[in-house]
Design an enzyme around this catalytic site. Structure first.
Site, PDB file in Angstrom:
ATOM      1  N   SER A 162     -62.521  -3.323  19.345  1.00  0.00           N
ATOM      2  CA  SER A 162     -61.997  -2.264  20.179  1.00  0.00           C
ATOM      3  C   SER A 162     -63.468  -1.461  21.323  1.00  0.00           C
ATOM      4  O   SER A 162     -63.378  -2.514  22.301  1.00  0.00           O
ATOM      5  CB  SER A 162     -61.590  -0.576  18.869  1.00  0.00           C
ATOM      6  OG  SER A 162     -61.543   0.821  19.502  1.00  0.00           O
ATOM      7  N   ARG A 232     -57.691  14.368  17.825  1.00  0.00           N
ATOM      8  CA  ARG A 232     -58.331  12.984  16.358  1.00  0.00           C
ATOM      9  C   ARG A 232     -56.816  12.410  15.179  1.00  0.00           C
ATOM     10  O   ARG A 232     -57.376  11.587  15.547  1.00  0.00           O
ATOM     11  CB  ARG A 232     -59.588  13.363  15.611  1.00  0.00           C
ATOM     12  CG  ARG A 232     -59.787  12.503  14.373  1.00  0.00           C
ATOM     13  CD  ARG A 232     -60.875  11.763  15.078  1.00  0.00           C
ATOM     14  NE  ARG A 232     -60.603  10.475  13.754  1.00  0.00           N
ATOM     15  CZ  ARG A 232     -61.663   9.395  14.315  1.00  0.00           C
ATOM     16  NH1 ARG A 232     -61.681   9.212  15.339  1.00  0.00           N
ATOM     17  NH2 ARG A 232     -62.245   8.800  13.242  1.00  0.00           N
ATOM     18  N   ASP A 326     -51.912  -4.236  16.373  1.00  0.00           N
ATOM     19  CA  ASP A 326     -51.874  -3.210  17.534  1.00  0.00           C
ATOM     20  C   ASP A 326     -51.281  -3.486  18.799  1.00  0.00           C
ATOM     21  O   ASP A 326     -50.841  -3.676  19.291  1.00  0.00           O
ATOM     22  CB  ASP A 326     -53.479  -4.406  17.711  1.00  0.00           C
ATOM     23  CG  ASP A 326     -54.592  -3.561  18.322  1.00  0.00           C
ATOM     24  OD1 ASP A 326     -54.222  -1.880  18.570  1.00  0.00           O
ATOM     25  OD2 ASP A 326     -55.327  -3.704  18.495  1.00  0.00           O
ATOM     26  N   HIS A 359     -54.498  -1.107  14.592  1.00  0.00           N
ATOM     27  CA  HIS A 359     -55.856  -1.366  15.016  1.00  0.00           C
ATOM     28  C   HIS A 359     -56.270  -1.017  15.160  1.00  0.00           C
ATOM     29  O   HIS A 359     -57.667  -2.220  14.123  1.00  0.00           O
ATOM     30  CB  HIS A 359     -55.487  -0.429  16.430  1.00  0.00           C
ATOM     31  CG  HIS A 359     -56.591  -0.591  17.225  1.00  0.00           C
ATOM     32  ND1 HIS A 359     -57.101  -1.385  18.066  1.00  0.00           N
ATOM     33  CD2 HIS A 359     -57.898   0.690  17.047  1.00  0.00           C
ATOM     34  CE1 HIS A 359     -58.295  -1.322  18.715  1.00  0.00           C
ATOM     35  NE2 HIS A 359     -59.113  -0.167  18.376  1.00  0.00           N
ATOM     36  N   ASP A 360     -56.408  -1.048  13.338  1.00  0.00           N
ATOM     37  CA  ASP A 360     -57.633  -0.588  12.231  1.00  0.00           C
ATOM     38  C   ASP A 360     -57.724  -1.855  11.563  1.00  0.00           C
ATOM     39  O   ASP A 360     -58.897  -2.414  11.315  1.00  0.00           O
ATOM     40  CB  ASP A 360     -57.025  -0.103  11.532  1.00  0.00           C
ATOM     41  CG  ASP A 360     -57.915   1.581  11.856  1.00  0.00           C
ATOM     42  OD1 ASP A 360     -58.767   2.132  12.528  1.00  0.00           O
ATOM     43  OD2 ASP A 360     -57.496   2.954  11.030  1.00  0.00           O
TER      44      ASP A 360
END
Lengths: 611, 611
Positions: A162, A232, A326, A359-360
């Site tokens: 990332s 967030r 992602d 993405h995680d």
């Protein structure tokens, strides 16, 4: 295997976070903007031991909101270990028995490294609104000082996912001779417009929180909690994928929500609310603003004029890892970067891990990520000579016995077949092996003929095999992968048994004589005497040594004869420079002897070039 | 063709928005929740003329934030026409020369229909925080009253995109006998977890804006502008796609932004800022909250127990349109809904338009959307009898001449071939035509043998042809499309020349005898005498009437002989009930006469069933 399933039976590695006050010149730490910070502290952790020659250091670059605690445990009370503990430790992918691993909190952060909440030496108060704008380059420069002041000149590897991947890329541009291996995971040379959109909204929501007070909220004891939580939450959505969210939350909901606040009780709402609140507990709003601002403005093209210029001087070998689902950093962005590095003739491997976790996945797809990183790190050092077309340096001929070769590589796995091919390839040349399987062909040619090269394959197991063999590899479909390469990038493009497998043989044929000076193509001749007789007499599709599959599950979706192939080459302006025919039976050999290659050749190897 | 390229040379249609105060019972308009609204006004527009029998009315359901002004122009000063003007008007897809088209502002809105900003008759003040929570069902019930009070009992069609698609679905569940055609575009039976996530954050941001004042901001003359703008920005990102944003904005940026507010000057930021501010000008925050809340809680499964129960009673014909790059409503959700409707044996077509424009494509992909909607609307009414397996009702045999048949359908296009097939299919049966081309086979069988059915094809031109011919069709890859159908859903599955084209012939063979009682498969026999002699003598891949393509660009990626086919059927437990062999030459015919079908058959038609 995902994080939750990973075995952690190995003993805990006990670590602690340290803080180093960087030794700085009198004017302080000079930022790219021209501003300076009088003092810079860096929070960091180290794992493993530094070799006496100090050449085994690896730097881990952290993503947006994590800290220096990348691996191990601080105390028995910890609920969980460092954020990348699955990958870093004794006998893990990044093996602390072998490497000295450094992780740090980035500049601008709020976990021990100097950031907006730190005390300004001039005023004795938190910087707040006076903290200067910083860049990814500044962050990397701080990491460089940390590494230097730990006594390390050259890093064996810089690894980041990332935003940490951006740091890794910046390292090999800023310090082209001091990073041997650059591993960039789920990142890119800049954010996409879509990702920017989400970032921009998140920051607006924070800045407009009444408790933000222009950034100087520290004295008042308030934090812009709502704004930070919402930012967030927005960010968090971009880390997940639609599939993972569907599986995790679906539409389940619970009671006890406040309808007057338009709450829904959906699990996804509860989860986001929790993630938001948790984040406010542990993170500073100003740090979030500064760090995301730096990430948004990171753009190697803008900074250096082009990616080519950015990486021109880099001596690093690259491993670029994309994640299929992602959508914060798209796999296309990784491919684009890979393309540039390939153009520059860097040693680069491009991998796309198949994962539903968005993405995680760079924190979750531990098993595959471990294999790929470990394969890349543990390989013997690749030739330090950059691949140069047809350099005349012969390595000592050491005929390595090919092992574990797959069916796909079958034609070149016997000693004899390898020799067949060796004779077609000039020593020291640079080759592309399309459908490279486990990379044994390039590996063999490297050891016998000092040939370097790169493979293309789609299968992750093959990719890992290649990395372990020290063969750079691009994970891609053949029909798409060749667009990554510029004209005449190679001396030879080898298409070993792959032409009948591709969806668009005509396109691929054109591509291989574009990307290489010569192409070497091998294929089974459908019109060999065995097939002709078999079909004529038995009336069934042939299943032979050359075509070993049943008609309905064969990968060979385009069948053709030597004559068909010749006709296509003719029409495409492709010259057949040399033709090697291989026969497996006496009738075939007889036909060959009678000068009937389209009847006698069971298998064909052709050397091609563009007219 | 996208909106910007669409021709609008036709004369302007002048329209005006009207407001109807609904006639309500004394207790007012009862909501699903049990609460009631004393008075309900509805803003609406109408285009075209209502036929004397009142059977030509079409209701347009609007998306989230648009209004009753769906088409035409209000005045010369207008900068643009109604929001779906590209599709609605004289000679347009929804043709106002033929239909009486009604569009309205939804309940809870702020553009003329009763909503939270309306005056509460009890207090004379805006409802604000006292406005009751509403549902999609309530909105549809208001639309129903509007339609009734305009004198219309049955709607020819209900058409909606995005949230309007939810309205359309709700219509055919709430009023199963009063919607003849239901067109649902870029919508689903509920929102995905990912989409919910974005919605939830948007509402939190509004509710926490200090100017929201618990919803009672009207008296104070303030609006929660920041919150509403940010919510809109978040929503807006979900309407676009990564590709469209990349093309539209990339990373271009301009000067003059405020760095102290962490602004970037990126075009995407300027665009979002503009969209947010513009939205605050035209939309009420409470309306946004109530409408999105209703959308989030819309869930036909939760409401009715299952989708099967929701649609069981519906007499509508359905057209479901998904958009390939839509990630607010995924194509998978449309397919899932289609699957249920197919299980219920509804007349349903499922289309996936290929578009890079994300969710917004339902406003932008005008040309393709027009073709599909028009094809579905203009077709002659399909049999009102629901398809029932093997009903014994023969239509008057009228042998329609097949027109415009594609290569794909070549084998069944001659009168003789059609007759060949007619003899294999029982009158009144229900068939699936896989790789159906322009639908002429089902159309022919309908006219001659009262056969009904559904087609599968991938090509949009074919889809439109099918819709025009009144043949329901699912746009899908054959290898994937069959999973939509339950066991024994059909009397016959027809696989006309398609088996060599599919990626997994073994899988498809298993599927066709699963979804239908009998399968009819036609294919070229690769071992026919012509091919055998051709290959044996000429040594090239055959190009014949049955296999008309060159080896390298043929769609026939799996070649096989009759004997190969028989062997696969044997192994798969598929019974060949009947075999028809077709010969095109005298040597073939001779072989057949000699009892050598694998040599004599140029082309094969087989009737199969599961053992």
């Amino acid at each position: 295997m995902t994080k939750s399933q990973s075995p952690s039976a190995s003993p805990k590695m006990w670590v602690k976070t340290q803080v180093l006050s960087l030794r700085l010149p009198p004017e302080g730490f000079r930022l790219v903007s021209g501003a300076a910070l009088k003092a810079v502290d860096v929070a960091y952790e180290v794992y493993g031991n530094l070799d006496p020659d100090k050449k085994n250091a690896i730097l881990i670059c952290s993503p947006l909101t994590t800290d220096a605690h990348a691996a191990g445990w601080h105390s028995e009370e910890d609920k969980r270990p460092g954020w990348w503990d699955d990958l870093i430790g004794p006998d893990k992918a990044i093996d602390t028995n072998r490497y000295f691993v450094i992780a740090s909190n980035m500049l601008g952060g709020c976990r021990g490294t100097t950031g907006p909440a730190s005390l300004d030496p001039d005023t004795g108060k938190p910087y707040g609104s006076t903290f200067p704008k910083i860049t990814v380059e500044d962050m990397v420069n701080v990491q460089k000082l940390l590494v230097e002041q730990l006594g390390i000149e050259v890093l064996e590897a810089v690894i980041g996912g990332s935003m940490g991947g951006m740091h890794a890329l910046q390292w090999s541009t800023s310090y082209p001779n001091q990073v041997r291996k650059c591993i960039c995971i789920a990142a890119a040379a800049c954010l996409s417009a879509q990702a920017l959109g989400f970032e921009v909204i998140g920051r607006k929501v924070i800045v407009n929180d009444p408790d933000f007070a222009g950034g100087d909220y520290y004295a008042e004891g308030k934090v812009p909690g709502h704004g930070l939580a919402y930012a967030r939450m927005i960010g968090h959505l971009t880390y997940l994928s639609a599939i993972s969210m569907h599986e995790k939350f679906g539409r389940s909901h619970r009671e006890g929500f406040d309808e007057s606040l338009f709450e829904t009780g959906f699990e996804v709402e509860n989860y986001l609310q929790y993630k938001g609140e948790q984040f406010v507990e542990r993170f500073d709003a100003n740090s979030y603003l500064h760090i995301t601002y730096a990430m948004d403005r990171f753009d190697l093209v803008e900074r250096y004029g082009s990616l080519q210029k950015a990486f021109a001087a880099s001596q690093s070998e690259f491993l670029l890892v994309a994640l299929s689902s992602d959508w914060l950093f798209f796999p296309e962005q990784t491919r684009e970067l890979g393309k540039v590095l390939l153009e520059l003739q860097k040693v680069v491997s491009v991998v796309e891990l198949d994962s539903p976790y968005g993405h995680d996945a760079f924190l979750l797809e531990v098993e595959h990520l471990s294999q790929v990183i470990n394969g890349f790190l543990e390989k013997p050092a690749f030739t330090q000579e950059k691949p140069t077309l047809l350099q005349e340096h012969l390595a000592p001929a050491k005929a390595a016995e090919p092992e574990g070769a797959t069916l796909h590589q079958k034609c070149f796995t016997s000693k004899e077949d390898y020799r067949q091919l060796e004779n077609l390839v000039q020593p020291g040349s640079y080759v592309l092996d399309i459908g490279c399987g486990d990379g044994s062909l390039i590996d063999h040619l490297y050891h016998t003929h000092a040939v370097t090269g790169i493979g293309i394959d789609i299968d992750l197991r093959h990719i890992v095999d290649c990395l372990r063999k020290n063969v750079p590899v691009v994970q891609s479909d053949v029909d798409e992968g060749l667009s990554l390469f510029r004209d005449k990038a190679f001396d030879y493009a080898i298409l070993n048994r792959t032409l009948p497998v591709v969806k668009k043989p005509e396109l691929v044929l054109g591509e291989i004589v574009r990307v290489a000076r010569k192409a070497i193509v091998s294929f089974p001749n459908f019109a060999c005497i065995g097939n002709r007789v078999g079909l004529a007499v038995k009336g069934v599709m042939p299943v032979t040594e050359s075509l070993p599959h049943d008609w309905h599950d064969t990968p060979n979706i385009h069948l053709f004869s030597l004559r068909d192939f010749q006709a296509l080459c003719e029409r495409q302006g492709v010259v057949i420079e040399r033709l090697i025919t291989i026969s497996h039976s006496w009738p075939s050999r007889l036909c060959l002897a009678l000068g009937l290659p389209n009847l006698g050749a069971d298998f064909v190897i052709a050397v091609l070039s563009k007219r």
